[in-house]
Design an enzyme around this catalytic site. Structure first.
Site: not given
Length: 450
Positions: A333-335, A338, A427
């Protein structure tokens, strides 16, 4: 059969963000916890950072309440459970009192919570009374418990503010302007309390805020006075399991948890355990190996603040690569997502190699890239949650799906991408797992990725 439970409760709101809601909520929780009372605190809306401070102040886990994301039934169940054991329930609002769909005011009215309005009065006098009256009168049926003036210049200034109220009984006191009472912030919100806990600074700040609040009318309420805020929390309807309780029985999920990956709802951990999973925590910053596991969860956080350390930990990169090559599930998720790409560029233009599990790169922006409640349709059900990020990603991968906005909300037409590559799903979307235990379980089951 469960019945309604009465317990003093207060929703701390404001006319806008940045007024000092979190400081006051923490101060009130810390003040009563220090006096030996059992305090339960909740956060209205999707938020990872305020709950760290609220949990430190109250000494208990903090869960989210949101009529859409977590659902009305979930809110009712959590409040009823808290009322059975608490002397005081505190709910910190989100943004301004009437902002958002649903808003903090909607939550207050649904459960009959009295509302304390915190107003930054540093640059006003008589207008303070107009704001207080407007917050009380804007919507019928809203129960106002009073107003607290924040960042006040002097005792004389406080007197002017009190005199401006149409109803003097609304006055709950004033907190003078003091940098020591301000909780530190960065681009995504408050600094995580645990970052300051090692030297005791976080607790010192909370104690200072509690000491200041103790000098106000609000801070001098004893248990007898708190009964004025008593709310009857009705017993919720029994939950119908959306997925067999043992869906993840026998599975161990490795959960990244450190300063770089800290955006974790406590309720999400509970959901995974309720599904039967064993949780094994590890630090991508400090560890060289994953714990023995069947699946991996990489939550959001601040990889951009720790990019050099993440890039230098080649052993962890190799461990995650081996996990993926073995076909074991990854939910990022997100971070967390990344860090899975090949490269991360921070705001000053410096670039760092990341784990290279997904093709593409991520670049931090100075401005917010996306914000809002979202839903993600997956095999097994639809997960509710939100998005909030300052970075953008570029990848040759085709999105396997996209989020859609919550009802009544407008976001980018294409929504957040869901990237799927082998056993990896990733995502920018932050999921509330219990909104669909069935979909959640499938994220961590190997067969669902084949």
């Amino acid at each position: 059969m469960q019945t309604a439970i009465r317990c003093p409760a207060i929703l701390i709101a404001a006319p806008a963000s940045g007024q000092g809601k979190t400081t006051v909520a923490c101060a009130l929780a810390r003040l009563h916890a220090r006096q030996g009372r059992r305090v339960r605190v909740f956060k209205c809306g999707p938020d990872f950072l305020d709950p760290y401070w609220l949990a430190l102040a109250s000494g208990a886990a903090v869960h989210q309440l949101d009529l859409w994301m977590t659902g009305e039934a979930d809110c009712a169940r959590r409040l009823h459970e808290a009322a059975q054991n608490a002397d005081l329930i505190i709910v910190e609002g989100v943004m301004g009192l009437f902002d958002g769909q649903p808003s903090a005011a909607d939550l207050a009215q649904r459960f009959g919570l009295p509302v304390l309005a915190v107003i930054d009065a540093g640059a006003m006098a008589g207008t303070f009374g107009a704001l207080a009256w407007g917050l009380q009168s804007y919507r019928e049926g809203l129960r106002l418990a009073g107003v607290l003036a924040n960042r006040v210049a002097s005792e004389a200034h406080a007197g002017m503010l009190e005199d401006s109220l149409r109803d003097p009984a609304q006055w709950q006191g004033a907190l003078l302007r003091d940098a020591a009472l301000t909780l530190p912030e960065r681009h995504l919100g408050l600094v995580v309390a645990s970052e300051l806990a090692r030297g005791g600074e976080a607790l010192q700040r909370l104690d200072a805020a509690a000491d200041a609040l103790a000098g106000t009318k609000l801070g001098q309420m004893d248990m007898a006075a708190l009964q004025a805020w008593a709310v009857a929390f009705e017993a919720p309807d029994p939950l119908t399991p959306a997925f067999p309780a043992g869906a993840l029985q026998g599975k161990t999920i490795a959960v990244a948890r450190d300063a770089a990956f800290c955006f974790i709802y406590a309720a999400n951990l509970d959901c995974l355990q309720d599904l039967g999973a064993q949780l094994a925590f590890f630090s991508p910053l400090a560890d060289s190996e994953l714990p023995p596991c069947d699946a991996l969860w990489l939550p959001g956080g601040y990889p951009e603040l720790h990019a050099p350390a993440l890039a230098a930990n080649s052993a962890m990169k190799a461990a995650i690569t081996r996990h993926v090559q073995a076909g074991k599930p990854v939910w990022a998720e997100c971070g967390g997502m990344m860090a899975l790409f090949e490269q991360l560029t921070v705001v000053d233009g410096s670039s760092y190699p990341m784990w290279g599990v997904l093709p593409g790169s991520v670049a931090m922006q100075k401005r917010l890239a996306a914000l809002g409640p979202q839903a993600l349709d997956l095999a097994g059900g639809s997960l509710r949650g939100h998005t909030f990020h300052y970075s953008t990603c570029t990848s040759p991968l085709t999105a396997a799906g996209r989020t859609r906005p919550a009802p009544g909300r407008k976001v980018r037409a294409e929504g957040e991408a869901l990237y799927a590559s082998g056993s990896v799903k990733a995502s920018y979307f932050h999921a509330w797992f219990s909104s669909s235990p069935a979909a959640t379980a499938r994220l961590f089951l190997k067969d669902s990725h084949d």
